[in-house]
Design a protein around this motif. Structure first.
Motif: not given
Length: 595
Positions: A96-104, A497-504
């Motif tokens: 599978l090719k996953l494009k534009d990877v996001r934190l979620k 906090s949203e960015l950090l929690v989503e990255a974790e």
């Protein structure tokens, strides 16, 4: 021979385990990059039925079935972001090719293969996703807003306590009011690159709209030019309400594409909202605070209709909401024209007709597709609204002709009763909104609608208040610094906090919902400050009149305004004087008790 070969392979030990080649493996990436998730099928498989990619716990990523790739089956989060390598499929390569990877995207992906006899799977775990340069810039903006709000907020609090008003203080105040809000506005707009529509539109709008309320609550508002003072005192609340409401409308409006009949109905509601918005601002401009409040309630009703637009027809909801609004409208009219002695002219009749017509149209618009009992109920309610409205016009016109025969004691008691009923209706109206949203919005998350309606139902009564003349210094300064500095701190911490929690964790927490209670607390505190100032003013006036042994009464001038008349008749009892003075001071505002 081929059949024998297939049977041998199927019965061979370990075939199921080797149906999908490769073990569970972990990968890392960064936001915005493209990533390949490997999944290869044993080339000896002849009866392949289906290959699915899912992200745990249960999100469909991509489906291959009957030698076709079904992109429309993908969850909206992954639609147009995933694809197979078409040329490699005949060789059994379903990577599978996953494009534009996001934190979620962080988490475990399952490649599941189905044949006519067996099912097997392999996993790919995205263990770590690094921040993109854009997200790092968002974190920098959050930190800058936080530092600015903390530093200037503490400094400005000390200066305002000393009542120091200078050019330097005004510059500091402008920076504290605007810069953190602009930083957070930019941060939420940049956040839109990841497609968080609710969070981006509503939170960014709140960040900018709050500047209006901060300017109105400024302790040094009276030092501004007179035209700017008047504009902020009269129009800041309806403008704030309208801007936030339009943001909520836009979120719901853009969800639906095309020119279907449902979309046309939404467009008509949008036009109605624009009309109510303009009427509310114009009413506030001409200091018709009660009329502006009623237009805001109509605005709120349209927004509520948008939220429930996709649900089944519910005439009971329409009947309850329109009935509460009509009761509110009738008591506000009595309070203004009967107990405040303001003239009841043709313009006021026309404006009242708009409110009655809106309630009647809301009833009639739900008649299609109902049974006979529901139709008769709504029609009867509509006729009742018109009859009661006409009766109210007759009573008000009659009382206007006999206004000299009304005693001040009767007016004071009537004003108090109207204020009490209006307060009850405001609470009932808000409760109905919250109950119906919680009950009928079952196919989508109702939390955003609940917190939005709570905020708007708090803001609307704030339109009834005039600006306090001499508010207590310390509470006023604390309130303003909380709005200018404290709310900016909350916004910065929540977004970071949203960015950090989503990255974790790879999941998006709904921290942004915390913003609405803090905004509601700020508006509620401002209303409480108004109530306190009004009560202190009334108490001091009662005390002074008792000490002087005089009785305060009312006299209506030629323009319909009211003047205080002091009687020195020593035969009047203090109790009677108190009742009449209270009748006078109830002129402060109906929203004194509506909160």
């Amino acid at each position: 021979m081929e059949v024998v070969l297939i049977l041998v392979l199927l019965l061979a030990p370990g075939f199921k385990e080797h149906l999908v080649e490769g073990d569970v493996h972990m990968v890392s990436s960064s936001v915005g990059e493209n990533l390949i998730l490997n999944c290869s099928i044993n080339s000896t498989v002849l009866q392949l039925e289906e290959v699915t990619w899912r992200k745990l716990p249960d999100t469909m990523v991509l489906l291959f079935q009957e030698n076709q790739t079904f992109s429309e089956s993908s969850h909206e989060t992954y639609r147009d972001r995933v694809e197979f390598f078409s040329s490699e499929i005949p060789r059994g390569n379903f990577s599978l090719k996953l494009k534009d990877v996001r934190l979620k995207d962080k988490g475990e992906f399952i490649c599941e293969v189905h044949t006519d006899e067996f099912t097997a799977q392999t996993s790919v775990i995205i263990q770590r996703i690094g921040f993109s340069s854009l997200q790092k810039f968002i974190l920098v903006l959050c930190f800058f807003s936080l530092a600015l709000a903390l530093g200037l907020g503490f400094t400005l609090f000390i200066i305002l306590q000393k009542k120091e008003i200078s050019r330097r203080v005004m510059i500091m105040h402008i920076i504290l009011t605007c810069c953190p809000s602009i930083c957070m506005f930019i941060s939420f707009i940049l956040r839109s690159k990841e497609g968080f529509l609710n969070e981006v539109v509503i939170c960014s709008t709140l960040s900018l709209a709050r500047c209006l309320m901060l300017m109105r609550t400024a302790p040094h508002l009276n030092t501004l030019p007179e035209w700017l003072q008047k504009a902020l005192k009269t129009m800041s609340v309806p403008l704030y309400f309208s801007i936030v409401g339009m943001a909520a409308f836009s979120v719901e409006f853009v969800r639906y594409k095309g020119l279907s009949s449902r979309q046309f109905e939404r467009a008509m509601m949008f036009v109605g909202v624009m009309i109510y918005c303009v009427c509310s601002v114009l009413s506030a401009k001409f200091t018709l605070r009660e009329i502006s409040f009623l237009f805001l309630e109509l605005y709120n009703g349209n927004l509520f209709s948008i939220f429930l637009h996709d649900q089944p027809r519910t005439p009971g909801i329409t009947n309850v909401i329109s009935g509460v609004f009509m009761t509110l409208c009738l008591f506000v009219s009595l309070q203004i024209h009967c107990f405040q002695n303001k003239p009841f002219k043709c313009l006021h009749i026309f404006v009242s007709a708009i409110f009655v017509a809106s309630a009647c149209v809301a009833n009639i618009s739900t008649l299609v597709g109902l049974d006979i009992a529901e139709v008769w109920c709504l029609l009867f309610t509509t006729v009742l609204y018109i009859v009661v409205w006409l009766a109210l016009i007759f009573v008000l016109r009659y009382l206007q002709e006999k206004k000299n025969h009304r005693c001040c004691k009767w007016r004071g008691v009537g004003y108090l009763c109207c204020a009490g009923f209006i307060s009850v209706m405001v609470v009932v109206n808000a409760s109905c909104y919250l109950y119906f949203i919680r009950t009928y919005i079952i196919y989508k998350d109702s939390s955003i609608y609940l917190v939005m309606m709570i905020l708007l139902n708090i803001v609307a009564p704030a339109a009834l208040f005039d600006h306090p003349t001499h508010p207590p210094r310390l509470p006023h300064v604390i309130l303003h610094v909380f709005g200018a500095s404290g709310l900016s701190i909350v916004y910065s911490i929540i977004l970071a906090s949203e960015l950090l929690v989503e990255a974790e964790t790879g999941t998006l927490p709904e921290f942004y919902l915390i913003i609405f209670p803090f905004e509601s607390l700020f508006i509620s505190a401002w209303i409480c400050l108004h109530i306190y100032c009004s009560w202190m003013k009334m108490r001091d006036r009662i005390k002074n009149n008792f000490e002087d042994g005089r009785e305060a009464g009312f006299q209506v001038d030629g323009d319909g305004g009211e003047m205080e008349v002091l009687s020195t008749d020593s035969r009047q009892s203090p109790e009677k004087g108190l009742l009449i003075i209270v009748g006078q001071d109830l002129q402060l505002d109906i929203s004194l008790v509506s909160v």
